[in-house]
Design an enzyme around this catalytic site. Structure first.
Site, PDB file in Angstrom:
ATOM      1  N   CYS A   1     113.363 -44.835 -36.647  1.00  0.00           N
ATOM      2  CA  CYS A   1     113.157 -44.061 -37.866  1.00  0.00           C
ATOM      3  C   CYS A   1     111.703 -43.600 -37.940  1.00  0.00           C
ATOM      4  O   CYS A   1     110.783 -44.363 -37.634  1.00  0.00           O
ATOM      5  CB  CYS A   1     113.512 -44.910 -39.088  1.00  0.00           C
TER       6      CYS A   1
ATOM      7  N   ASN B   1      98.700 -19.612 -62.602  1.00  0.00           N
ATOM      8  CA  ASN B   1      98.535 -19.799 -61.164  1.00  0.00           C
ATOM      9  C   ASN B   1      97.141 -20.364 -60.906  1.00  0.00           C
ATOM     10  O   ASN B   1      96.145 -19.628 -60.935  1.00  0.00           O
ATOM     11  CB  ASN B   1      98.732 -18.479 -60.420  1.00  0.00           C
TER      12      ASN B   1
ATOM     13  N   CYS C   1     111.237 -53.808 -40.844  1.00  0.00           N
ATOM     14  CA  CYS C   1     112.465 -53.009 -40.779  1.00  0.00           C
ATOM     15  C   CYS C   1     112.943 -52.952 -39.333  1.00  0.00           C
ATOM     16  O   CYS C   1     112.154 -52.662 -38.422  1.00  0.00           O
ATOM     17  CB  CYS C   1     112.205 -51.600 -41.304  1.00  0.00           C
TER      18      CYS C   1
ATOM     19  N   GLN D   1     105.828 -39.214 -59.348  1.00  0.00           N
ATOM     20  CA  GLN D   1     105.256 -40.029 -58.289  1.00  0.00           C
ATOM     21  C   GLN D   1     106.333 -40.894 -57.636  1.00  0.00           C
ATOM     22  O   GLN D   1     107.235 -41.402 -58.303  1.00  0.00           O
ATOM     23  CB  GLN D   1     104.143 -40.925 -58.838  1.00  0.00           C
TER      24      GLN D   1
ATOM     25  N   CYS E   1     116.997 -49.738 -45.282  1.00  0.00           N
ATOM     26  CA  CYS E   1     115.662 -49.168 -45.459  1.00  0.00           C
ATOM     27  C   CYS E   1     114.937 -49.998 -46.509  1.00  0.00           C
ATOM     28  O   CYS E   1     115.121 -49.794 -47.717  1.00  0.00           O
ATOM     29  CB  CYS E   1     115.735 -47.711 -45.892  1.00  0.00           C
TER      30      CYS E   1
ATOM     31  N   CYS F   1      96.101 -36.224 -53.253  1.00  0.00           N
ATOM     32  CA  CYS F   1      97.058 -36.716 -52.262  1.00  0.00           C
ATOM     33  C   CYS F   1      96.702 -36.233 -50.866  1.00  0.00           C
ATOM     34  O   CYS F   1      97.515 -36.348 -49.940  1.00  0.00           O
ATOM     35  CB  CYS F   1      98.487 -36.297 -52.635  1.00  0.00           C
TER      36      CYS F   1
ATOM     37  N   CYS G   1     108.255 -44.419 -41.584  1.00  0.00           N
ATOM     38  CA  CYS G   1     107.045 -45.248 -41.684  1.00  0.00           C
ATOM     39  C   CYS G   1     106.267 -45.176 -40.376  1.00  0.00           C
ATOM     40  O   CYS G   1     106.853 -44.998 -39.306  1.00  0.00           O
ATOM     41  CB  CYS G   1     107.402 -46.705 -41.974  1.00  0.00           C
TER      42      CYS G   1
ATOM     43  N   ASP H   1      94.786 -33.166 -60.827  1.00  0.00           N
ATOM     44  CA  ASP H   1      95.782 -33.839 -59.982  1.00  0.00           C
ATOM     45  C   ASP H   1      96.542 -32.768 -59.192  1.00  0.00           C
ATOM     46  O   ASP H   1      97.734 -32.538 -59.414  1.00  0.00           O
ATOM     47  CB  ASP H   1      96.741 -34.660 -60.853  1.00  0.00           C
TER      48      ASP H   1
END
EC number: 2.1.1.190
Length: 488
Positions: free
Chosen positions: A101, A376, A91, A291, A183, A444, A104, A397
């Site tokens: 930018c 919760n 890029c 996702q 992009c 994650c 990334c 997850d």
């Protein structure tokens, strides 16, 4: 873009000497890369230096950016010996130059090396934070390196002094919006919209009160959510409709919080993505969590269920179930499924998606009995855990915060059972409650995964039988991963 993405490589006759332990004054040997994609080196006195843009095995000169007693951050002056894994960024807006930018961080590193770095981050976190080593390392899940980002939040800024509108990600380490024309991590058809979107916003009466456009791509529909701080004029509505017709997108409007999002026109095709391995279709709203990378998501779901190895007689609980991304595929295999989610709105969407897919189940096994509840999950206790009933297997997850309360409740029950010192009494009804035999944890955030893994292994009676990384976000420092825990 005229600026080079990184300082020009400076190769010199001293390279031979640099191979020895003694480096020329001011040079550093980069030993590794951290989670923020910074090169990590040590000065002769042992002080750790984090270097933006440097790669492992490189010899570099730096200038100080921030100094602390035991570490410092530094910028690159020159690279005296390049890593064999350094590649040309894909890029033109990537780099360390002013205005680069910040979307990334790793485009200068070969994709195979990016995956290896993230795998090492996962392993290091499991060991250093959780004192856990996986018995088996799973092969990394990889997919397309470009055009993968089907979800994005694009900032919008009318720069009056320059007479232009900017649409894109923020500049590196800045709150300014990068001046982006392209992009390549966005799908090609969205990448092609960046300049037309700038022209559209510039033409709006409301160009100074539209700070954000959120992107959500389904398999067939591309939705753009326009955040607007003031009511839109009839002329602006017409301009949005003309843009949608000309570029094949849907506009949604967000005047206030996420719960105010509504389509500009109500007759559009719904957003949806498919999980073809399970015959599942998942409708969603553009502000629902899905996702970012649908190519990886399909593989992720398939591997998670394969590792969970659900049998037709088993009951399964899907914690943090969201829209039902794992829950509905699980319902194609189990006897009974419970999906638990913190958002009541997402639970309502789960019910809708379950009904849709149950009605469409033709020429395949009908979906198992499935129930969804809103709770919760950051306030779980042993009593609430027991109240949900025993399950043969769990799938987790969670968001970046991890599943601490849930895992701690499981560990507390185990500690009570074995009579550990200081353990609380078993909650009512726990005598006949059994913990799940297997847990698949999709994460994650490797740090919170490692923390929770430590509890599962050292206090709850599980082994970490497998773990591996998932390259959901190529060219970024984000590490998605998966771990498998077996009881006993």
């Amino acid at each position: 873009m005229s600026a080079a993405p990184f300082p020009t490589v400076e190769l010199c006759a001293q390279d031979g000497a640099a191979q020895a332990d003694a480096l020329p004054e001011g040079w550093l040997r980069v030993e590794s890369m951290d989670l923020d994609a910074q090169g990590v080196a040590r000065r002769p006195d042992g002080k750790v230096v984090f270097i933006d843009g440097a790669l492992p095995s490189e010899l570099v000169s730096t200038y100080p950016l921030r100094k602390k007693n035991h570490w410092e951050q530094a910028g690159l002056i020159a690279i005296h010996r390049e890593s064999s894994q350094r590649v040309r960024p894909g890029c033109p807006h990537f780099g360390l130059h002013t205005g680069a930018c910040g979307g990334c961080k790793m485009q200068h590193l070969h994709m195979g090396a990016q995956v290896a770095v993230k795998q090492r981050v996962l392993e290091d976190n499991l060991w250093h934070l959780g004192k856990v080593r996986a018995e088996m390392l799973l092969r990394p899940i990889e997919g397309p390196a470009w055009g993968y980002r089907y979800r994005a939040r694009l900032s919008v800024r009318h720069v009056f002094k320059k007479g232009t509108v900017l649409v894109g990600f923020h500049e590196r380490k800045s709150h300014y919006v990068a001046d982006m024309a392209h992009c390549p991590v966005l799908p090609p058809h969205v990448d092609a919209l960046l300049m037309p979107l700038r022209a559209l916003i510039a033409a709006l009466d409301a160009r100074d009160t539209c700070p954000q456009i959120e992107l959500a791509c389904g398999d067939r529909v591309t939705a753009l959510v326009l955040r607007h701080l003031a009511p839109l004029s009839a002329d602006d509505m017409g301009r949005l409709r003309a843009f949608a017709a000309g570029h094949g997108v849907q506009w949604w409007l967000q005047p206030k919080g996420p719960d105010t999002v509504q389509p500009l026109d109500a007759d559009g095709e719904p957003l949806a993505y498919a999980l073809p391995d399970f015959g599942i279709s998942m409708p969603f709203r553009p502000t629902d969590f899905t996702q970012v990378n649908p190519h990886i998501n399909r593989v992720l779901v398939a591997r998670a269920l394969r590792l969970l190895d659900v049998q037709a007689h088993e009951r399964v609980i899907d914690w943090f179930c969201g829209l039902g991304n794992f829950t509905l595929p699980l319902a194609t295999q189990a006897r009974e499924v419970l999906g638990v989610e913190g958002s009541a709105a997402l639970v309502a969407r789960c019910h809708e998606n379950y009904a849709l897919n149950r009605g469409a189940a033709q020429n395949r096994r009908a979906l198992a009995a499935t129930r969804f509840v809103a709770r919760n999950l950051f306030e779980m206790t042993p009593a609430t855990l027991v109240a949900d009933g025993a399950a043969d297997k769990w799938l987790l997850d969670p968001p970046r915060e991890g599943a601490l309360a849930l895992v701690r409740a499981l560990a507390d029950i185990e500690q009570s059972r074995i009579g550990a010192e200081g353990a609380a009494p078993l909650p009512a009804g726990a005598e006949g409650w059994t913990p799940p035999g297997r847990i698949v944890y999709v994460s994650c955030n490797p740090a919170t995964l490692a923390r929770d893994a430590g509890l599962l292994v050292h206090l709850a009676g599980y082994r970490c039988v497998a773990a591996g990384m998932v390259n959901m976000f190529p060219h970024t420092a984000h590490v998605e991963s998966m771990a498998v825990f077996q009881r006993g």
